[in-house]
Design an enzyme around this catalytic site. Structure first.
Site, PDB file in Angstrom:
ATOM      1  N   HIS A  66       0.831  -1.217   0.000  1.00 50.94           N
ATOM      2  CA  HIS A  66       0.000   0.000   0.000  1.00 50.94           C
ATOM      3  C   HIS A  66       0.857   1.254   0.000  1.00 50.94           C
ATOM      4  O   HIS A  66       1.518   1.579   0.986  1.00 50.94           O
ATOM      5  CB  HIS A  66      -0.933   0.017   1.212  1.00 50.94           C
ATOM      6  CG  HIS A  66      -1.809   1.230   1.237  1.00 50.94           C
ATOM      7  ND1 HIS A  66      -2.913   1.366   0.417  1.00 50.94           N
ATOM      8  CD2 HIS A  66      -1.745   2.375   1.932  1.00 50.94           C
ATOM      9  CE1 HIS A  66      -3.476   2.534   0.622  1.00 50.94           C
ATOM     10  NE2 HIS A  66      -2.784   3.182   1.546  1.00 50.94           N
ATOM     11  N   GLU A 146      -8.191   4.801  -8.005  1.00 46.96           N
ATOM     12  CA  GLU A 146      -8.987   5.239  -6.855  1.00 46.96           C
ATOM     13  C   GLU A 146     -10.220   6.040  -7.279  1.00 46.96           C
ATOM     14  O   GLU A 146     -10.188   6.812  -8.225  1.00 46.96           O
ATOM     15  CB  GLU A 146      -8.117   6.116  -5.963  1.00 46.96           C
ATOM     16  CG  GLU A 146      -8.804   6.516  -4.662  1.00 46.96           C
ATOM     17  CD  GLU A 146      -7.892   7.369  -3.792  1.00 46.96           C
ATOM     18  OE1 GLU A 146      -7.659   6.968  -2.651  1.00 46.96           O
ATOM     19  OE2 GLU A 146      -7.407   8.415  -4.263  1.00 46.96           O
ATOM     20  N   HIS A 184     -11.630   5.250  -1.913  1.00 47.47           N
ATOM     21  CA  HIS A 184     -10.741   5.918  -0.956  1.00 47.47           C
ATOM     22  C   HIS A 184     -11.062   5.512   0.473  1.00 47.47           C
ATOM     23  O   HIS A 184     -10.198   5.034   1.208  1.00 47.47           O
ATOM     24  CB  HIS A 184     -10.777   7.440  -1.109  1.00 47.47           C
ATOM     25  CG  HIS A 184      -9.902   8.118  -0.102  1.00 47.47           C
ATOM     26  ND1 HIS A 184     -10.299   8.342   1.199  1.00 47.47           N
ATOM     27  CD2 HIS A 184      -8.636   8.576  -0.177  1.00 47.47           C
ATOM     28  CE1 HIS A 184      -9.307   8.905   1.870  1.00 47.47           C
ATOM     29  NE2 HIS A 184      -8.293   9.066   1.051  1.00 47.47           N
ATOM     30  N   GLU A 214      -9.040   4.748  10.133  1.00 44.17           N
ATOM     31  CA  GLU A 214      -7.664   5.235  10.260  1.00 44.17           C
ATOM     32  C   GLU A 214      -7.502   6.194  11.429  1.00 44.17           C
ATOM     33  O   GLU A 214      -6.385   6.443  11.888  1.00 44.17           O
ATOM     34  CB  GLU A 214      -7.280   5.937   8.933  1.00 44.17           C
ATOM     35  CG  GLU A 214      -5.862   6.403   8.852  1.00 44.17           C
ATOM     36  CD  GLU A 214      -5.512   7.002   7.497  1.00 44.17           C
ATOM     37  OE1 GLU A 214      -6.415   7.150   6.660  1.00 44.17           O
ATOM     38  OE2 GLU A 214      -4.330   7.323   7.295  1.00 44.17           O
ATOM     39  N   ASP A 313       2.463   3.123   3.173  1.00 49.14           N
ATOM     40  CA  ASP A 313       1.586   4.221   2.765  1.00 49.14           C
ATOM     41  C   ASP A 313       2.412   5.176   1.891  1.00 49.14           C
ATOM     42  O   ASP A 313       3.527   4.820   1.476  1.00 49.14           O
ATOM     43  CB  ASP A 313       0.990   4.941   3.986  1.00 49.14           C
ATOM     44  CG  ASP A 313      -0.447   5.410   3.712  1.00 49.14           C
ATOM     45  OD1 ASP A 313      -0.795   5.596   2.537  1.00 49.14           O
ATOM     46  OD2 ASP A 313      -1.205   5.587   4.676  1.00 49.14           O
TER      47      ASP A 313
HETATM   48 ZN   LIG Z   1      -3.055   5.194   1.937  1.00 48.06          ZN
END
Ligand SMILES: [Zn+2]
Length: 411
Positions: A66, A146, A184, A214, A313
């Site tokens: 990711h 995305e 997303h 998150e 990330d």
């Molecule tokens: Zn991310």
């Protein structure tokens, strides 16, 4: 045929085998794992033989499942420590990146990953500006196009833009680049867009990924349409309520191969639902510290038989795309987990688990697997096998060899 030999082979196989003085024999696939490198050399005299040197290690190449290559700029201007402050700073600084800066930042990002031994990645593509550079990276890429947008009124425009990017990705797709879909998050997508993307992924049997739970702000917003997201959504988008609750959002992904990214504020019921659907959880310890102020609960996940994945990330929430830094951060973040167990689990999270999530037939040294390998040297001898994964994580920053599909790629 090639023979790559080292002092230690970390197989990542089901028995967690570590082989001393072994060798991997391969072309594009692994043909044999030898327990005796001298024997391997004499058995295949015509093969190209290379021993990586004293205290050398061979293991499957790393997979960064990711990341966001398009967000490789803005390294020092973003605001960390609170998710909403960070998000606001990302929105405000977006215009500062020129096309040239974007190109060179993406090239640097890919170079950094290759140097650290990443042979495959899951890249979330927001604008489609990374497709071309990823296609010639020499790495295995799962490219998650995305979809994002909260207002129903722009749905048709957003769908059309998604389709444009997806078609472009398809044009570049081959054995090394696989198109996929990303929603997303539950908070940044309207129901119309969610249903469109999920329907599209199902129809075309595509992998899916989405950010999930998150931050505390996301937890409050999805549960009660309250918390810090309330003022944010009102100010930026004129929205008063969350489009969806967490359980309904998760249920939409039934039947898809999904990576749920972060899950730092997810509860056990949600873990259970993700596990029962056969989906995967990706955590990003550095990003989780900087934005969500909380690490993913690895111990609970492990007790619930969830095989997690570790990833970096993007650079908008990390100082580095070097997966070794990420693994070290995990070692120092999870202070109460065993240093005999956690390091191996972390290595597995960036090899076999990530390979399984992305559907790549690699991630362990086993006959028939893709020859995606790395080789590097430790600064000294490791006497006990059970400490090898820890020493590897502590001492490795870059690799001497990165082999993808049997081909050596220069760092
Ligand atoms: Zn991310």
């Amino acid at each position: 045929m090639n023979i790559l030999a080292a002092d230690y082979l970390i197989t990542m196989d089901d028995e967690r085998k570590i082989i001393r003085n072994g060798a991997v024999i391969f072309d594009s696939e692994i043909l044999e794992i030898s327990f005796d490198r001298e024997l391997a050399k004499s058995k295949y005299p015509d093969a190209a033989y290379e021993y990586l040197g004293k205290n050398s290690v061979i293991m499957p190449s790393l997979i960064n499942a990711h990341t966001h290559i398009e967000f490789s700029k803005n390294k020092t201007t973003l605001h960390y420590g609170n998710f909403i402050d960070w998000l606001t700073s990302v929105i405000e600084k977006k215009e500062l990146t020129s096309e040239e800066e974007l190109e060179s930042s993406m090239a640097d990002a890919l170079l950094q990953m290759r140097k650290s031994g990443v042979g495959a990645l899951g890249a979330v593509s927001s604008f489609g500006k990374d497709i071309e550079i990823l296609s010639r990276s020499g790495l295995r890429v799962t490219l998650f196009n995305e979809i994002l947008g909260t207002g129903e009124e722009r749905s048709e425009e957003i769908k059309a833009d998604f389709m444009r990017r997806f078609e472009l990705t398809k044009r570049y797709s081959n054995e090394m680049l696989t198109p996929a879909v990303s929603i997303h998050s539950a908070y940044a997508c309207s129901r119309t867009l969610m249903d469109f993307a999920i329907g599209f992924a199902k129809e075309n049997s595509l992998k899916m990924c989405t950010h999930f739970m998150e931050s505390k702000a996301e937890r409050f917003w999805l549960d009660r349409s309250r918390g810090e997201f309330k003022a944010f959504f009102k100010a930026f988008f004129g929205i008063e309520r969350s489009a969806i609750k967490a359980d309904e959002f998760l249920a939409k992904f039934d039947g898809l191969d999904t990576m749920f990214v972060h899950c730092t504020h997810a509860n056990e019921t949600e873990f259970e639902s993700i596990r029962n659907a056969g989906s995967y959880i990706v955590h990003c310890p550095v990003s989780n510290r900087l934005l969500g102020m909380k690490l993913f609960d690895v111990e609970t996940a492990k007790n619930m038989r969830i095989e997690y994945i570790t990833a970096t990330d993007g650079l908008s929430s990390n100082f580095s795309l070097n997966l070794w830094n990420e693994l070290r951060s995990a070692i120092f973040g999870y202070t109460d987990l065993s240093l005999k167990v956690l390091p191996y689990d972390l290595l597995k999270s960036v090899t076999l688990n990530a390979a399984n999530a992305l559907g790549i037939d690699s991630g362990k040294l086993e006959v028939g697997k893709k020859a995606d390998l790395i080789g590097f040297c430790l600064p000294g001898f490791v006497d006990e096998d059970e400490y090898l994964p820890l020493q590897v994580i502590l001492h490795t920053n870059s690799v001497d060899k990165l082999i993808v599909n049997g081909v050596s790629i220069n760092g």
